[in-house]
Design an enzyme around this catalytic site. Structure first.
Site, mmCIF file in Angstrom:
data_model
loop_
_atom_site.group_PDB
_atom_site.id
_atom_site.type_symbol
_atom_site.label_atom_id
_atom_site.label_comp_id
_atom_site.label_asym_id
_atom_site.label_seq_id
_atom_site.Cartn_x
_atom_site.Cartn_y
_atom_site.Cartn_z
ATOM 1 N N GLU A 78 8.301 41.246 5.949
ATOM 2 C CA GLU A 78 6.843 41.155 5.869
ATOM 3 C C GLU A 78 6.278 40.139 6.854
ATOM 4 O O GLU A 78 6.775 39.035 6.992
ATOM 5 C CB GLU A 78 6.414 40.792 4.449
ATOM 6 C CG GLU A 78 6.826 41.803 3.384
ATOM 7 C CD GLU A 78 6.182 43.179 3.569
ATOM 8 O OE1 GLU A 78 5.169 43.271 4.311
ATOM 9 O OE2 GLU A 78 6.689 44.150 2.988
ATOM 10 N N ARG A 88 -1.821 47.098 -9.781
ATOM 11 C CA ARG A 88 -1.891 48.471 -10.291
ATOM 12 C C ARG A 88 -1.309 48.571 -11.693
ATOM 13 O O ARG A 88 -1.645 49.473 -12.455
ATOM 14 C CB ARG A 88 -1.148 49.427 -9.359
ATOM 15 C CG ARG A 88 0.337 49.176 -9.262
ATOM 16 C CD ARG A 88 1.053 50.178 -8.378
ATOM 17 N NE ARG A 88 2.479 49.900 -8.308
ATOM 18 C CZ ARG A 88 3.363 50.278 -9.220
ATOM 19 N NH1 ARG A 88 2.962 50.963 -10.281
ATOM 20 N NH2 ARG A 88 4.639 49.982 -9.088
ATOM 21 N N CYS A 141 4.648 40.474 -5.323
ATOM 22 C CA CYS A 141 5.356 40.182 -4.070
ATOM 23 C C CYS A 141 4.415 39.505 -3.069
ATOM 24 O O CYS A 141 4.739 38.454 -2.512
ATOM 25 C CB CYS A 141 5.945 41.460 -3.485
ATOM 26 S SG CYS A 141 7.319 42.135 -4.450
ATOM 27 N N HIS A 165 11.153 42.748 1.585
ATOM 28 C CA HIS A 165 11.207 43.808 0.566
ATOM 29 C C HIS A 165 12.492 44.617 0.715
ATOM 30 O O HIS A 165 12.855 45.009 1.835
ATOM 31 C CB HIS A 165 10.024 44.768 0.725
ATOM 32 C CG HIS A 165 8.842 44.412 -0.108
ATOM 33 N ND1 HIS A 165 7.594 44.190 0.405
ATOM 34 C CD2 HIS A 165 8.715 44.270 -1.451
ATOM 35 C CE1 HIS A 165 6.739 43.905 -0.578
ATOM 36 N NE2 HIS A 165 7.401 43.969 -1.714
#
Length: 213
Positions: A78, A88, A141, A165
């Site tokens: 990332e 979510r 994350c 990730h």
């Protein structure tokens, strides 16, 4: 030198988290550097508080946070964390922040201070699929990556850090037909390469790369 590397607890009805499985599989020393391994709670706010205590206790030079990107085909290194929580699903303590800033006094975004392009290069050279990712999402994350880089900016100036990730591992896709995964042994080897690359490259290389997933 000390390297702090963290995974996360399993979440969203999963029995395992590949991040914690891979982190705990690492050796205690890499290139002569002590490797501190810890599994963070998959919770907003609490994860950053725990990380802050770990950095204060162990005083690492490098911090690498690891998380799960279910459905990914490769390892995502990332580039950037943004100052927003937009969950979510609830975290493991039932928290589900929607459109909330992580730190009111923080920048809109912080960039990883790991050598992200060098890491991808070193992984690909070992035939491990990897890419630079330009979105860490808006769940825990991204939350921990932003928290780490906020702490670096405001409290721990001398550390370098970022977020990686990982895909699912094999046992997670038994009831998910046609879903990408990676062998745990490959992930452990990948983390070793990531740590080595972070130690050996204080400055990143210039190379083409970057995706938005």
């Amino acid at each position: 030198m000390r390297v702090l590397i963290t995974g996360f607890e399993a979440f969203d009805r999963e029995r395992v988290n590949p991040a914690s499985e891979a982190v705990l599989g690492l050796e205690d020393e890499i290139l002569g550097c002590e490797i501190i391994k810890y599994i963070l709670p998959t919770e907003f706010r609490k994860s950053i508080k725990v990380l802050d205590k770990l950095i204060k206790k162990y005083e690492p030079e490098i911090v690498v946070n690891i998380g799960q990107a279910g459905g990914s085909y490769d390892i995502r290194v990332e580039r950037i964390a943004i100052n927003i929580d937009d969950a979510r699903i609830p975290d493991n303590n039932g928290n589900q922040p929607i459109d909330e800033r992580i730190y009111e006094d923080g920048e809109n975004a912080y960039f990883s201070t790991l050598p992200i392009k060098a890491i991808v290069r070193d992984l690909v050279e070992e035939n491990i699929p990897a890419s630079v990712s330009n979105s860490a999402g808006t769940y825990v994350c991204n939350h921990i990556m932003y928290g780490l880089l906020y702490l670096r900016e405001n409290k721990y100036k001398n550390i370098r850090g970022g977020f990686i990730h990982l895909p699912y591992i094999r046992e997670q896709i038994i009831d998910k037909p046609n879903t990408a995964y990676m062998e745990k042994s490959t992930m452990i080897r990948a983390l070793e390469i990531i740590v080595k690359s972070s130690i050996e490259n204080e400055k990143d290389i210039k190379a083409i790369g970057g995706k938005i997933f």
